[in-house]
Design a protein around this motif. Structure first.
Motif, PDB file in Angstrom:
ATOM      1  N   PRO A 132      11.753  27.370 -50.695  1.00 29.19           N
ATOM      2  CA  PRO A 132      11.890  27.126 -49.250  1.00 29.19           C
ATOM      3  C   PRO A 132      10.555  27.054 -48.518  1.00 29.19           C
ATOM      4  CG  PRO A 132      13.507  28.718 -49.958  1.00 29.19           C
ATOM      5  CD  PRO A 132      12.654  28.426 -51.161  1.00 29.19           C
ATOM      6  N   HIS A 133       9.623  27.974 -48.865  1.00 26.91           N
ATOM      7  CA  HIS A 133       8.362  27.960 -48.110  1.00 26.91           C
ATOM      8  C   HIS A 133       7.573  26.685 -48.371  1.00 26.91           C
ATOM      9  CE1 HIS A 133       5.608  28.868 -51.464  1.00 26.91           C
ATOM     10  NE2 HIS A 133       6.598  29.583 -51.945  1.00 26.91           N
ATOM     11  N   THR A 149       9.076  24.021 -46.218  1.00 26.66           N
ATOM     12  CA  THR A 149       8.611  24.193 -44.841  1.00 26.66           C
ATOM     13  C   THR A 149       7.191  23.656 -44.694  1.00 26.66           C
ATOM     14  OG1 THR A 149       9.966  26.162 -44.681  1.00 26.66           O
ATOM     15  CG2 THR A 149       8.303  25.853 -42.988  1.00 26.66           C
ATOM     16  N   GLN A 150       6.369  23.965 -45.697  1.00 28.48           N
ATOM     17  CA  GLN A 150       4.979  23.506 -45.616  1.00 28.48           C
ATOM     18  C   GLN A 150       4.877  21.995 -45.676  1.00 28.48           C
ATOM     19  OE1 GLN A 150       2.736  25.767 -48.517  1.00 28.48           O
ATOM     20  NE2 GLN A 150       3.219  27.693 -47.504  1.00 28.48           N
ATOM     21  N   PHE A 209      11.606  37.951 -35.909  1.00 23.25           N
ATOM     22  CA  PHE A 209      10.927  39.165 -36.371  1.00 23.25           C
ATOM     23  C   PHE A 209      10.933  40.118 -35.177  1.00 23.25           C
ATOM     24  CE2 PHE A 209       8.544  35.635 -38.641  1.00 23.25           C
ATOM     25  CZ  PHE A 209       9.410  35.644 -39.710  1.00 23.25           C
ATOM     26  N   TYR A 240       1.439  30.381 -40.921  1.00 26.09           N
ATOM     27  CA  TYR A 240       0.921  30.788 -42.234  1.00 26.09           C
ATOM     28  C   TYR A 240       0.712  29.593 -43.165  1.00 26.09           C
ATOM     29  CZ  TYR A 240       0.315  33.488 -46.476  1.00 26.09           C
ATOM     30  OH  TYR A 240      -0.205  34.023 -47.625  1.00 26.09           O
ATOM     31  N   GLY A 241       1.729  28.723 -43.197  1.00 23.57           N
ATOM     32  CA  GLY A 241       1.736  27.643 -44.184  1.00 23.57           C
ATOM     33  C   GLY A 241       0.588  26.653 -44.053  1.00 23.57           C
ATOM     34  N   ALA A 288      11.137  34.729 -42.990  1.00 26.76           N
ATOM     35  CA  ALA A 288       9.718  34.569 -43.324  1.00 26.76           C
ATOM     36  C   ALA A 288       9.534  33.423 -44.305  1.00 26.76           C
ATOM     37  CB  ALA A 288       9.173  35.868 -43.903  1.00 26.76           C
ATOM     38  N   GLU A 289      10.392  33.395 -45.330  1.00 31.31           N
ATOM     39  CA  GLU A 289      10.309  32.322 -46.324  1.00 31.31           C
ATOM     40  C   GLU A 289      10.528  30.961 -45.651  1.00 31.31           C
ATOM     41  OE1 GLU A 289       9.957  32.766 -49.809  1.00 31.31           O
ATOM     42  OE2 GLU A 289      10.047  30.608 -50.135  1.00 31.31           O
ATOM     43  N   GLY A 297       7.664  29.216 -43.882  1.00 34.37           N
ATOM     44  CA  GLY A 297       6.527  28.756 -44.677  1.00 34.37           C
ATOM     45  C   GLY A 297       5.714  29.840 -45.336  1.00 34.37           C
ATOM     46  N   MET A 298       6.247  31.094 -45.367  1.00 34.86           N
ATOM     47  CA  MET A 298       5.488  32.172 -46.013  1.00 34.86           C
ATOM     48  C   MET A 298       6.020  32.404 -47.419  1.00 34.86           C
ATOM     49  SD  MET A 298       5.323  34.706 -42.754  1.00 34.86           S
ATOM     50  CE  MET A 298       6.188  33.867 -41.457  1.00 34.86           C
ATOM     51  N   PRO A 299       5.175  32.332 -48.420  1.00 36.04           N
ATOM     52  CA  PRO A 299       5.639  32.560 -49.795  1.00 36.04           C
ATOM     53  C   PRO A 299       5.940  34.036 -50.013  1.00 36.04           C
ATOM     54  CG  PRO A 299       3.276  32.143 -49.758  1.00 36.04           C
ATOM     55  CD  PRO A 299       3.742  32.065 -48.347  1.00 36.04           C
TER      56      PRO A 299
END
Lengths: 265, 490
Positions: free
Chosen positions: A74-75, A78-79, A92, A106-107, B252-253, B256-258
């Motif tokens: 998934p990440h 997204t990236q 969050f 982050y990505g 979080a995933e 885009g956070m691994p």
């Protein structure tokens, strides 16, 4: 073929014996707003989970900007440029409003832990850029999420603002395709209207291509270039809002067989 | 868009309801009264000023005190502070319940011992060895995280606990690995090199045989560096990602956070800090034994993190100081006695404030004590003839009030203890006047148990007291002393 941002070809998702999405073909052109409608359990959110990589399709292919994204984590998806919001809000909560948005950068940022520990000039520059990005993305919502709100924990926000913050967070991943899962759910009529305008603005000003799940038919009618109706994981209608809304299969899916007949009685 | 909806057009950016909700939230979080004013004033002092002050105070402490014992306690406190900082990465920021944490401290200590002692014949210089061991520890953390990275909560806890047990088993049985002795088993590794930098060895004790303060300074230096480095990491994208995955791993995933990689990183970081701490602890002790790294230490470090407030660096450091000092104070029966009665009265005050109920309960307990003691003394003189543990003035006072038998029956201690626990549990089930009435004998029995049972066994008592404090704190302040207010579901 026009510029297809997202394309699903024969995508099937089965959990054991239960087929939730069945041989679905779907495509989204660049700059389009496509709405997905359907009764509860039609497979709309599953569709989102398939596109974002939460589930891996049992069969079929999902292509984003021409290349397959099936099997990516998934990440990583997204990236590549797909971001989503959640039907049941997943912010969050114990982080500040600004941090929520900053975290999503982050990505596409680089500074590693060693550089962070040393606070290198490059890391600090990047950090400033992330902060500016977050504030800019929050500024997209007018005065709703700016100023004193930046440093408040997300849990202190009202429901409507949480929905807005989720969208701001998603846009901070620098996506090209936005998946919005019931963005107007639980909002009052004023807020719903505002959300509909916002979605239009996201496309026109933000330049995002948008795939949206929505139950409020006024919103769907107001924003959609195209509407796709699902029922039991099968696409039952596709076209403009008018075409889909008057499609007998759609009416049947929502109201059941014989609805028209009962009305006549 | 249809006409009717244009009527409901929101009128510009007026904020109205939202604004009110937000302000109300902000008001609620803020503390009121003098404490609140103080809090606001202190909040304007920058964090590094606090840190410098704190390090300076601890650094100055051993200078004036020529006591090896105090110096040792100061050193151990810094060690606990570092361990708490390390655990805070995994638990406080990453939200990963790591029950194997102390094992990494052990890995660090053993790695140092093996690479700088006669046992292996290798004597690496500290300047090289300490970073090396930190990396080894981080690597170990990463390896343990690897199979368990997909696990969450309880499952992760079990796996890491299992790893902890493996560590203990290996170190205990490492005296015969296919005939070779690696860890020397329960007898531990001895004659470990003291720290040496650039050929200059730091002796463990001064020429007068006193604890060498230099070790406290080395530990403090590491503490300062680790504190600042971790603070910077927490304020970076990695720190935000850690906290995001604590809040909601799926979200979080999706943003885009691994998540899996970040979990491994958190594990490795925590383990690295623990291993680093193990190096100079090992160097100071000159020996390592498997029993240095057993469950009581794990529980102590967790207590510190929970007490201080998960996620708050300042909180866990403060927690380390409190727990470390408390554990030492409780060793001495006289200090422990004073602490007990003061805590009892303060606890009652905290529960009742200045009310008639406070007077009733306190007065009732005191009267009950004298009555019971008089009655008991009249029946059999030997029942009240005992002297309280460690005769000081407080002890004499206590013995005038609490029944202290000269030769208590063997069943008395466990029976009294069990009845006390039952009474306390019973208190939580009843309410109103009944609770108030039941509180009086419970308090007296608590004092009885304290004088007759617990003071005689300081080793067990220390941990019982810590446990009681934790239970109380979790009820009054679930987020710990300085932990951020946290909400799970709103």
């Amino acid at each position: 073929m026009a510029d297809r941002v997202l394309e699903l070809q024969g995508v099937t998702m089965a959990f054991g014996g239960l087929t939730v999405v069945d041989a679905l073909d779907l495509h989204v052109e660049r700059g389009e707003i496509v709405s997905v409608i359907g009764p509860n359990g039609a497979g709309k959110t599953t569709l989102f989970n398939l596109v974002t990589g939460v589930y891996r399709p049992s069969a079929g292919d999902i292509r984003f900007e021409g290349s397959s994204i099936v099997g990516l984590e998934p990440h990583a998806i997204t990236q590549r440029g797909i971001a989503r919001t959640f039907q049941t809000l997943r912010l969050f909560l114990n982080m500040t409003v600004r941090e929520n948005v900053m975290a999503a950068a982050y990505g596409h940022t680089q500074a590693g832990v060693i550089r962070s520990m040393l606070r290198t000039p490059g890391m600090r520059r990047e950090e400033r850029a992330i902060r500016a990005l977050a504030e800019e993305r929050l500024g997209f919502f007018g005065e709703r999420l700016v100023g004193y709100r930046w440093d408040q924990p997300a849990y202190s926000l009202s429901y409507a603002n949480r929905r807005r913050l989720e969208i701001a967070r998603a846009t901070a991943t620098n996506p090209r395709l936005l998946l919005l899962d019931e963005p107007a759910a639980g909002m009052n009529p004023n807020e719903t209207l505002e959300m509909a305008e916002l979605i239009g603005k996201l496309r026109d000003v933000g330049g995002y291509t948008i795939l949206v799940i929505e139950h409020d038919m006024h919103v769907v009618e107001g924003i959609s270039d195209r509407v796709v109706a699902l029922d039991h994981g099968v696409k039952i209608a596709e076209g403009t809002f008018e075409q889909v809304a008057t499609d007998p299969k759609v009416v049947e899916a929502y109201l059941g067989t014989g609805a028209m007949a009962r009305k006549a009685l | 868009m249809s006409d009717e909806r244009d009527d409901t057009q929101p009128t510009g950016p007026a904020l109205g309801k939202d604004e009110w909700v937000a302000r109300f939230g902000a008001n609620r979080v803020r503390r009121s009264g003098a404490l609140g004013v103080l809090e606001q004033r202190l909040a304007t002092v920058s964090w590094w000023a606090w840190l410098t002050l704190f390090v300076a105070v601890i650094a100055a402490l051993p200078l004036g005190i020529e006591s090896g014992y105090v110096r040792r306690v100061a050193f151990d406190t810094v060690v606990l502070m570092l361990l708490a900082l390390g655990l805070n990465i995994v638990v406080g920021w990453g939200g990963l319940l790591d029950l194997g944490f102390v094992a990494f401290y052990g890995v660090g200590a053993y790695a140092y011992a093996l690479l700088a002692s006669d046992h292996s014949g290798i004597h690496l210089p500290s300047i090289l060895l300490i970073p090396l061991v930190a990396v080894i520890g981080a690597l170990a953390g990463w390896l343990v995280g690897l199979p368990s990275r997909r696990l969450l909560g309880d499952y992760l806890a079990i796996v890491t606990l299992f790893f902890f047990q493996i560590f203990l088993t290996v170190t205990n049985n490492g005296d015969n690995v296919f005939g070779a002795s690696i860890t020397n088993g329960p007898n531990g590794l001895l004659n470990i090199d003291p720290l040496s930098f650039f050929g200059w060895t730091i002796p463990r004790s001064t020429s007068e045989g006193l604890f060498n303060v230099a070790y406290i300074y080395v530990a403090l230096a590491f503490f300062g560096v680790v504190y600042v480095a971790l603070r910077f990491v927490n304020e970076s994208r990695t720190g935000r990602a850690w906290r995001s995955l604590r809040e909601d791993p799926l979200a979080a995933e999706m943003m885009g956070m691994p998540v899996n990689r970040l979990k491994l990183l958190a594990f490795a970081f925590g383990a690295g800090v623990a291993a680093l701490t193990g190096t100079f602890a090992s160097a100071l002790n000159g020996s390592v034994f498997p029993q240095n790294f057993e469950f009581p230490l794990l529980i102590t470090v967790y207590t510190i993190v929970i007490l201080g407030g998960q996620g708050s660096q300042v909180g866990v450091v403060l927690g380390a100081v409190i727990v470390s000092v408390l554990l030492e104070v409780l060793r001495d029966a006289n200090d422990a006695r004073s602490l007990f009665y003061v805590a009892l009265v303060l606890g009652l005050y905290g529960a009742f404030r200045a009310s008639t109920r406070l007077v009733v309960v306190l007065g009732g307990t005191i009267v009950l004590g004298f009555v019971l003691r008089t009655v008991a003394g009249a029946i059999d003189g030997s029942w009240t003839a005992g002297t309280a543990e460690d005769a000081g003035r407080a002890a004499h006072l206590a013995a005038e009030w609490v029944i202290v038998p000269l030769e208590p029956a063997r069943w008395l201690a466990p029976a009294a203890y069990l009845v006390l626990v039952t009474l306390v549990l019973g208190l939580t089930l009843v309410g109103g006047r009944l609770r108030l009435a039941a509180l009086v004998p419970t308090l007296y029995l608590a004092a009885f148990v304290w004088e007759n049972v617990l003071l005689a066994k300081p080793e067990a008592t220390r941990y019982i007291v810590i446990g009681v404090i934790l239970v109380g704190l979790m009820i009054v302040r679930p987020n710990g002393l300085l932990g951020e207010k946290r909400v799970e579901i709103v």
